[in-house]
Write a protein that holds these residues in place. Sequence first.
Motif, mmCIF file in Angstrom:
data_model
loop_
_atom_site.group_PDB
_atom_site.id
_atom_site.type_symbol
_atom_site.label_atom_id
_atom_site.label_comp_id
_atom_site.label_asym_id
_atom_site.label_seq_id
_atom_site.Cartn_x
_atom_site.Cartn_y
_atom_site.Cartn_z
ATOM 1 N N LEU A 243 0.830 -1.199 0.000
ATOM 2 C CA LEU A 243 0.000 0.000 0.000
ATOM 3 C C LEU A 243 0.868 1.253 0.000
ATOM 4 N N ARG A 244 0.666 2.094 -0.997
ATOM 5 C CA ARG A 244 1.383 3.362 -1.056
ATOM 6 C C ARG A 244 0.470 4.565 -0.843
ATOM 7 N N LEU A 245 -0.852 4.312 -0.920
ATOM 8 C CA LEU A 245 -1.803 5.411 -0.852
ATOM 9 C C LEU A 245 -3.072 4.951 -0.149
ATOM 10 N N LEU A 246 -3.497 5.708 0.868
ATOM 11 C CA LEU A 246 -4.757 5.480 1.558
ATOM 12 C C LEU A 246 -5.625 6.706 1.329
ATOM 13 N N THR A 247 -6.803 6.522 0.754
ATOM 14 C CA THR A 247 -7.681 7.660 0.494
ATOM 15 C C THR A 247 -8.923 7.559 1.367
ATOM 16 N N SER A 248 -9.540 8.700 1.607
ATOM 17 C CA SER A 248 -10.690 8.712 2.503
ATOM 18 C C SER A 248 -11.625 9.850 2.138
ATOM 19 N N THR A 249 -12.895 9.632 2.361
ATOM 20 C CA THR A 249 -13.901 10.677 2.260
ATOM 21 C C THR A 249 -14.961 10.368 3.294
ATOM 22 N N SER A 262 -1.336 6.087 10.389
ATOM 23 C CA SER A 262 0.049 6.358 9.977
ATOM 24 C C SER A 262 1.025 5.443 10.701
ATOM 25 N N ASP A 263 0.775 5.188 11.971
ATOM 26 C CA ASP A 263 1.645 4.297 12.731
ATOM 27 C C ASP A 263 1.557 2.865 12.207
ATOM 28 N N ARG A 264 0.354 2.455 11.770
ATOM 29 C CA ARG A 264 0.175 1.083 11.274
ATOM 30 C C ARG A 264 0.780 0.897 9.889
ATOM 31 N N ILE A 265 0.658 1.908 9.003
ATOM 32 C CA ILE A 265 1.186 1.799 7.636
ATOM 33 C C ILE A 265 2.034 3.044 7.371
ATOM 34 N N PRO A 266 3.232 3.138 7.952
ATOM 35 C CA PRO A 266 4.012 4.380 7.884
ATOM 36 C C PRO A 266 4.457 4.765 6.480
ATOM 37 N N ALA A 267 4.578 3.811 5.571
ATOM 38 C CA ALA A 267 5.069 4.119 4.228
ATOM 39 C C ALA A 267 3.985 4.656 3.304
ATOM 40 N N ALA A 268 2.734 4.533 3.699
ATOM 41 C CA ALA A 268 1.623 4.952 2.835
ATOM 42 C C ALA A 268 1.290 6.425 3.066
ATOM 43 N N ILE A 270 -1.535 9.285 3.205
ATOM 44 C CA ILE A 270 -2.956 9.340 3.522
ATOM 45 C C ILE A 270 -3.536 10.617 2.932
ATOM 46 N N LEU A 271 -4.499 10.465 2.038
ATOM 47 C CA LEU A 271 -5.145 11.603 1.387
ATOM 48 C C LEU A 271 -6.572 11.744 1.909
ATOM 49 N N ARG A 272 -6.913 12.907 2.410
ATOM 50 C CA ARG A 272 -8.271 13.185 2.849
ATOM 51 C C ARG A 272 -8.994 13.917 1.717
ATOM 52 N N ASN A 273 -10.215 13.515 1.460
ATOM 53 C CA ASN A 273 -11.005 14.095 0.380
ATOM 54 C C ASN A 273 -12.313 14.642 0.916
ATOM 55 N N LEU A 285 -6.729 16.940 0.510
ATOM 56 C CA LEU A 285 -5.686 17.385 1.438
ATOM 57 C C LEU A 285 -4.576 16.344 1.453
ATOM 58 N N SER A 286 -3.393 16.728 1.008
ATOM 59 C CA SER A 286 -2.269 15.794 0.937
ATOM 60 C C SER A 286 -1.645 15.623 2.316
#
Length: 474
Positions: A243-249, A262-268, A270-273, A285-286
């Motif tokens: 996983l490189r990208l986590l998106t949310s709305t 972020s602690d669980r998947i530190p390399a990904a 997280i984009l808020r939409n 929001l990047s």
Amino acid sequence: MHPFDAFLNNTATDPEKPAVAQGHLVWSRAQLLDRAAQLAAALSGQGLQPGQRVLVALPNTADLVALIPAIWSLGGLPMFVSAKATDHQRQLIQSRHAPDLTIDTAGLAQLEAPRPSLGTHRPDASSDASVVFTSGSSGPPKGVVQTGATLTEGVARVARSIGYNPEERILVPIPFAHDYGWGQLLSGLVGGHFLILPERDILPDIAKAINTHRPTVFAGVPSLYSALLFGISGFETADTDSLRLLTSTGSPFTDGLFKALSDRIPAARILRNYGLTETYRTCCLSPDQSASRPGSVGQPIDGVELRIVDGKGSCLPPGQEGEVIHLGKGVFERYLDDPDATSQTRRLLDGQPAVFTGDVGMLCEEGFLHLYGRRDRLIKSLDIRVSLDDVEEAMEDLPNVAEIAVLAREHDIQGSELVAFCVPSEEVTARQIQIAANRALPTHMRPRHIYLLKQMPRTPVGKVDYPALRSKHL
């Protein structure tokens, strides 16, 4: 271009590229097209004609992905409703919008044809391409109509804003009947991305899908991420390195949930939409902006202009609070069979179609949007819009309830939770009222806490004094 043409083009360009997976099933684009042809032939046999409405009430499956181009190929209009919609919501939609055909799980099992044959209809880009129903938490569900051009263009804009590459593998546990899930399905059909569906609608199957198909993108909502992190899901042992990208709305992504994820998947990343069913997508929001812009839902994505207006519709300068207006790309065409509601929400502003969102917010000098609530006492509960007034009305019908007032308060993980204040009509415990509410109300409308009061605080004119309730109890 209509999404159906984009799907055909993608298939012709690389027919062997993986298109959709569910459990151990993996279909290439060519296999997805073949399945669409089977379903189209079956729908044609049932008499589906151009312009007719098809109500789709199905959970996410590979067959559902194929069903959409099948409907388009015959000139039909797919109308999504959640497979978990209440009988009342389904009946409202049936009576108000008269679908020509309804396909649920039982109906899908009967859609078989001996000779696959894709329909020959080629829908125009300006024609209606989809109807996605709002949650119906405030009044009847409204059918949001989008044209083919709006959907195709929206997929491209979102891909640019988020930074999708052609080889993305997108995990989609969000129902396609949800506007965010529908956007991911379109990313597969129009953008050509590989869609990964959990085998069943249970949390452990999300972890299995991650381990089996190695997604690069996880398209979720805050309540789902919260359930995965803090529920019994198997997510703690899932191999999330792909996983490189986590998106949310949906509801606000709280700082506590952001940190835990972020602690669980530190390399990904997280984009808020932010966006409404009526706007396709509005803001993003990047991760690098999250730290410097706390509380913001981001900046407008490509092709979108935001304005803040006062009660008279006059534009307000940066720093002032008012109603959020979405202009430019992504504006919905209309509400299905509801011109009055359409005229209230979709209006012309400086000659452009605009969506008056009903959200109260503020734009800072740098153009970041901050949201403060709703003009109509709507909140997001479990990522579904909920009217506090509707919750009150439903709870008034519960036994032993004389008066009821409902408020929402922030929750560090879930974003918002409902709190009910009750004056009982006779001796009863808060637990008894909670049990009755759980039986009578859908999950997203159930209060998490119930306080019993001897009397309801009132304003001088006799209305419920909500600020007094909040200051004393919350």
